[in-house]
Design a protein around this motif. Structure first.
Motif, PDB file in Angstrom:
ATOM      1  N   PRO A   1      36.299  36.185  56.205  1.00 37.61           N
ATOM      2  CA  PRO A   1      35.053  35.504  55.887  1.00 37.61           C
ATOM      3  C   PRO A   1      35.075  34.708  54.580  1.00 37.61           C
ATOM      4  CG  PRO A   1      34.897  37.805  55.286  1.00 37.61           C
ATOM      5  CD  PRO A   1      36.282  37.608  55.849  1.00 37.61           C
ATOM      6  N   THR A   2      36.156  34.765  53.823  1.00 34.12           N
ATOM      7  CA  THR A   2      36.113  34.171  52.484  1.00 34.12           C
ATOM      8  C   THR A   2      36.585  32.714  52.500  1.00 34.12           C
ATOM      9  OG1 THR A   2      38.319  34.984  51.908  1.00 34.12           O
ATOM     10  CG2 THR A   2      36.458  36.431  51.422  1.00 34.12           C
TER      11      THR A   2
ATOM     12  N   ASP B   1      38.998  31.209  51.227  1.00 31.84           N
ATOM     13  CA  ASP B   1      40.423  30.938  51.419  1.00 31.84           C
ATOM     14  C   ASP B   1      40.897  31.281  52.835  1.00 31.84           C
ATOM     15  OD1 ASP B   1      40.387  33.658  51.194  1.00 31.84           O
ATOM     16  OD2 ASP B   1      42.024  33.816  49.763  1.00 31.84           O
TER      17      ASP B   1
ATOM     18  N   SER C   1      26.737  39.525  55.577  1.00 32.79           N
ATOM     19  CA  SER C   1      26.451  38.494  54.583  1.00 32.79           C
ATOM     20  C   SER C   1      26.637  37.137  55.246  1.00 32.79           C
ATOM     21  CB  SER C   1      27.404  38.651  53.406  1.00 32.79           C
ATOM     22  OG  SER C   1      28.705  38.323  53.817  1.00 32.79           O
TER      23      SER C   1
ATOM     24  N   SER D   1      28.491  34.783  54.636  1.00 33.14           N
ATOM     25  CA  SER D   1      29.879  34.356  54.797  1.00 33.14           C
ATOM     26  C   SER D   1      30.511  34.921  56.074  1.00 33.14           C
ATOM     27  CB  SER D   1      30.705  34.759  53.567  1.00 33.14           C
ATOM     28  OG  SER D   1      30.688  36.159  53.398  1.00 33.14           O
TER      29      SER D   1
ATOM     30  N   VAL E   1      46.942  42.910  40.634  1.00 31.38           N
ATOM     31  CA  VAL E   1      46.197  43.224  41.850  1.00 31.38           C
ATOM     32  C   VAL E   1      45.169  44.304  41.539  1.00 31.38           C
ATOM     33  CG1 VAL E   1      46.357  44.127  44.196  1.00 31.38           C
ATOM     34  CG2 VAL E   1      48.109  42.575  43.338  1.00 31.38           C
TER      35      VAL E   1
ATOM     36  N   GLU F   1      35.366  42.957  52.329  1.00 30.96           N
ATOM     37  CA  GLU F   1      35.973  41.769  51.737  1.00 30.96           C
ATOM     38  C   GLU F   1      34.904  40.704  51.471  1.00 30.96           C
ATOM     39  OE1 GLU F   1      38.839  39.897  54.282  1.00 30.96           O
ATOM     40  OE2 GLU F   1      39.442  38.445  52.765  1.00 30.96           O
ATOM     41  N   SER F   2      33.970  40.541  52.436  1.00 29.70           N
ATOM     42  CA  SER F   2      32.972  39.480  52.281  1.00 29.70           C
ATOM     43  C   SER F   2      31.982  39.804  51.165  1.00 29.70           C
ATOM     44  CB  SER F   2      32.240  39.231  53.601  1.00 29.70           C
ATOM     45  OG  SER F   2      31.689  40.428  54.081  1.00 29.70           O
ATOM     46  N   LYS F   3      31.611  41.076  51.063  1.00 28.38           N
ATOM     47  CA  LYS F   3      30.688  41.496  50.001  1.00 28.38           C
ATOM     48  C   LYS F   3      31.346  41.288  48.623  1.00 28.38           C
ATOM     49  CE  LYS F   3      26.975  43.401  48.423  1.00 28.38           C
ATOM     50  NZ  LYS F   3      25.772  42.586  48.483  1.00 28.38           N
TER      51      LYS F   3
ATOM     52  N   ALA G   1      33.683  39.135  47.893  1.00 31.67           N
ATOM     53  CA  ALA G   1      33.775  37.692  47.644  1.00 31.67           C
ATOM     54  C   ALA G   1      32.433  37.136  47.173  1.00 31.67           C
ATOM     55  CB  ALA G   1      34.234  36.976  48.907  1.00 31.67           C
ATOM     56  N   GLU G   2      31.339  37.675  47.735  1.00 30.59           N
ATOM     57  CA  GLU G   2      30.016  37.225  47.294  1.00 30.59           C
ATOM     58  C   GLU G   2      29.747  37.599  45.845  1.00 30.59           C
ATOM     59  OE1 GLU G   2      26.486  38.445  49.584  1.00 30.59           O
ATOM     60  OE2 GLU G   2      27.809  38.029  51.287  1.00 30.59           O
TER      61      GLU G   2
ATOM     62  N   MET H   1      35.598  33.019  41.921  1.00 23.47           N
ATOM     63  CA  MET H   1      36.583  32.644  42.931  1.00 23.47           C
ATOM     64  C   MET H   1      36.811  31.143  42.988  1.00 23.47           C
ATOM     65  SD  MET H   1      36.618  35.698  45.478  1.00 23.47           S
ATOM     66  CE  MET H   1      37.251  34.696  46.718  1.00 23.47           C
TER      67      MET H   1
ATOM     68  N   ALA I   1      42.225  35.898  44.816  1.00 19.53           N
ATOM     69  CA  ALA I   1      42.383  35.897  46.274  1.00 19.53           C
ATOM     70  C   ALA I   1      42.213  37.303  46.812  1.00 19.53           C
ATOM     71  CB  ALA I   1      43.752  35.353  46.657  1.00 19.53           C
ATOM     72  N   PRO I   2      41.167  37.532  47.633  1.00 23.14           N
ATOM     73  CA  PRO I   2      40.962  38.864  48.204  1.00 23.14           C
ATOM     74  C   PRO I   2      41.637  38.986  49.556  1.00 23.14           C
ATOM     75  CG  PRO I   2      39.064  37.487  48.684  1.00 23.14           C
ATOM     76  CD  PRO I   2      40.088  36.612  48.003  1.00 23.14           C
ATOM     77  N   TYR I   3      42.104  40.186  49.900  1.00 23.34           N
ATOM     78  CA  TYR I   3      42.441  40.420  51.302  1.00 23.34           C
ATOM     79  C   TYR I   3      42.266  41.876  51.684  1.00 23.34           C
ATOM     80  CZ  TYR I   3      47.200  41.102  49.481  1.00 23.34           C
ATOM     81  OH  TYR I   3      48.290  41.484  48.762  1.00 23.34           O
ATOM     82  N   ALA I   4      41.911  42.042  52.976  1.00 22.19           N
ATOM     83  CA  ALA I   4      41.490  43.355  53.464  1.00 22.19           C
ATOM     84  C   ALA I   4      42.661  44.123  54.050  1.00 22.19           C
ATOM     85  CB  ALA I   4      40.417  43.178  54.533  1.00 22.19           C
TER      86      ALA I   4
ATOM     87  N   ARG J   1      43.813  39.698  44.283  1.00 24.35           N
ATOM     88  CA  ARG J   1      44.910  39.287  43.425  1.00 24.35           C
ATOM     89  C   ARG J   1      44.460  38.239  42.424  1.00 24.35           C
ATOM     90  NH1 ARG J   1      48.049  37.333  46.982  1.00 24.35           N
ATOM     91  NH2 ARG J   1      47.251  35.277  46.504  1.00 24.35           N
TER      92      ARG J   1
END
Lengths: 423, 423
Positions: free
Chosen positions: A78-79, A81, A118, A120, B190, B198-200, B202-203, B209, B217-220, B228
């Motif tokens: 959802p982000t 990137d 959310s 996103s 990291v 992940e979306s929360k 990023a918000e 960001m 850079a987020p990842y799940a 990161r």
């Protein structure tokens, strides 16, 4: 009629800056490669690129000229990137449309996990309008199967391995099988061995390994060697007729080192053997800390045979719960034949099981001595017929987790060998 | 003067059919990626291809247009399917010449290992005449550093990871450092989160960001989200100065969802917190069958804090070893708040630990009922301050192993939150 469609190959494109920075190993590419070889789809190239829209677009355009199927992982989150779907749609000038039913499902999944949806997340419901959806049963990122050109289809998956694998198995693999031009079908069977090296196995089967159909491909994993037999034929029956006599011959040559087929593991095989005999098992683990139990418990239905165990990390636990005499520990140390025997026999009594396995050892990195070096592990297996002990000496260059995992596998194999010798 | 050299990026090309068949995971690409990011060399693409001379040639030509440095692994062995050096030379129309001193060295190495040199080994001494040699201290396949074009250099390495790494560290990295136009270095950190999507995340960090340096850079992953942070700067100190205030800000915004940094895991963090407080832990596991114990035991030094546990798969074990009253099990069932509490409190008494965690639940695929559906899991955490209970309801589409793994992570996080709230 126009020029015939001649491309029938797949490429893998993994998208994610984390791969380019070396944060994670590309296990998805390996897994998909293996799956492609099972289906018999030719596969000449894999590409990894980062989360950059121009490069994703350029790579997709180039790939569309080379391959029939482009398997894409990553970038479905959802982000900002996460750019995969957007890049694909823009390359082929398709508009993204929201799929209402997917957005409803995403919200339900997030709520079920205690998260509030959310804005996103809504992005994950956008798809090119002609695309088929690959449902994601365990996450919020569905994939697509879309053919923007007559001889080019893109399949997308999230980068999370567990989600990608489920989506592949439940949707993508059947679609691929029924949409390739293959007139021949590939039939494949995996044989699994333990207690034999890859090179020794290759030697035993040297004459068979030179055959063109079926082919044999061995490869070594942690504590096991897999051998993939692949037959190409017009029908499934013909394939089976090619493979069956070969398996019979391999079974004859490899004896008890062959432990299972396809998805079987040492734990699933051991539990199957126990179920057939209506017998139960319990465990006592020291240096593996629960790994043997977890390995058994990972198999559905394990609770019918697996009663439980004691994680006897501390010596007081060995004394109090497993009734290991203090004197034995003092005299011989916790890592000794005497103590591992007492652990197994103690566990068998406490749990009232038919079988008990005990493990004690020095998994490192600390704790080794000259007499008891790092990598020394004892296994004991006990039943109404008595106790068998096995001493393992792992190379001290192996790390803690590898020593733990190999100890678990060797313990399971000790039980397997006893079970098959008695049946 | 002609047009200035503007390319300053690297690509990785891994050659080997075994990678395309999925026989092995591409750990070389991950390792080299990480090394490139330490040097600060930009790196946008990785390619994997098989042992096919036309495809190797085509890929090298294309790469020479895109990148300044092409790092090639694989295909340097003595067999006919080892084609890398030959392909490179033919693309740039250079002749291969035997390096006498290398052939002498190869023969000496083979003899030292008890092998007699075969004519095919001689191939490994052939190189383009202008190339520098990357010595291979542990194998027979040296690599090359060769610039066939003014703005394009190829570096070759064998596919065997241990050889590649030695050659990289002893020769290649210094050459790369002194031949890049780079004045900037990359620094990366990291951050690991749990209990947040992940979306929360990023918000919460949306404004941060969008920054260009450092980037976020987020990842799940399973049960966690990684973030990161990467900074580019002239010196390590300046990089730290860019990253540090950002981490402070992120810590403030994300609170207790942030559990660790870089290589840390929930188990390593929990054990670190226990060590700081000089406290001990024991466990009682039902549906996870030892997974929580194995997760703790995988961390070096765990035995200082982790006393042990009971795998109470069968109800008789809950009664006999954990002293759970039979009546509780009969009245409420094994998967209930009452029983999970009794398991934790029983374990804490039996082991004499400061903390005890218990897990009981229905991991499936069988065993679910209307009242107690598949995916229902109870956790209990007990200490001298009392008992906390947590009820988890996993989506029933999740498979057994995922439910087990997530239950373990949630249990560890329950303990982590209690430990940090008291410190």
């Amino acid at each position: 009629m126009t020029k015939q469609n001649t491309k029938n190959n797949a490429e893998i494109l993994c998208i994610g800056t984390e791969l380019l920075l070396g944060n994670i190993v590309n296990s998805n590419a390996r897994w998909i490669s293996e799956e492609l070889s099972y289906i018999g789809l030719e596969h000449y190239q894999q590409i990894v690129i980062g989360d950059n829209i121009e490069r994703i677009q350029k790579t997709i355009i180039d790939a569309s000229k080379r391959c029939r199927f482009l398997i894409v992982t990553g970038g479905l989150g959802p982000t900002p990137d996460d750019l995969t779907t957007e890049a694909i749609a823009s390359v082929f000038k398709s508009e993204l449309k929201e799929r209402k039913e997917i957005w409803i499902e995403i919200q339900a999944k997030l709520r079920a996990n205690g998260h509030s949806p959310s804005p996103s997340n809504r992005k994950q419901a956008l798809m090119p309008k002609e695309a088929l959806v690959i449902p994601n049963p365990i996450g919020t990122a569905p994939g697509i199967i879309w053919s923007p050109l007559p001889d080019f289809t893109i399949l997308t998956f999230p980068g999370v391995p567990s989600e990608m694998k489920r989506m592949w198995k439940e949707t993508a693999v059947d679609w691929l099988k029924s949409n390739t031009n293959n007139t021949q079908i590939l039939l494949s069977k995996v044989l699994k061995f333990t207690g034999i090296s890859e090179s020794k196995l290759a030697e035993l089967l040297e004459d068979l390994m030179n055959k063109k159909n079926p082919t044999l491909a061995p490869y070594a994993g942690l504590g096991e060697v897999k051998l993939r037999i692949t037959a190409m034929s017009e029908t499934k029956e013909k394939g089976i007729n090619l493979i069956t006599p070969l398996i019979t011959e391999i079974v004859k040559r490899t004896g008890e080192t062959l432990f299972g087929f396809d998805e079987e593991s040492l734990s699933s095989v051991v539990l199957k053997l126990l179920r057939q005999r209506n017998e139960t098992i319990c465990i006592a683990e020291s240096c593996t800390g629960g790994g043997l139990g977890a390995s058994l418990a990972s198999i559905p239905g394990a609770s019918d045979m697996f009663l439980g165990g004691v994680i006897a990390y501390n010596n007081s636990v060995k004394r109090n719960l497993l009734k290991v005499p203090s004197q034995l520990i003092q005299e011989h140390g916790a890592v000794s034949k005497q103590v591992v025997t007492a652990m197994a026999e103690g566990a068998r009594k406490v749990f009232g099981a038919d079988w008990a396995i005990a493990i004690t050892g020095i998994a490192g990195p600390g704790g080794g001595t000259k007499q008891k070096p790092l990598g020394l592990v004892y296994l004991a297996l006990t039943s109404c017929e008595g106790t068998k002990i096995s001493q393992l000496k792992f190379d001290k260059a192996k790390d803690r987790q590898v020593i733990q995992q190999l100890s678990v596998l060797r313990a399971l194999n000790l039980l397997r060998l006893s079970l098959i010798s008695r049946s």
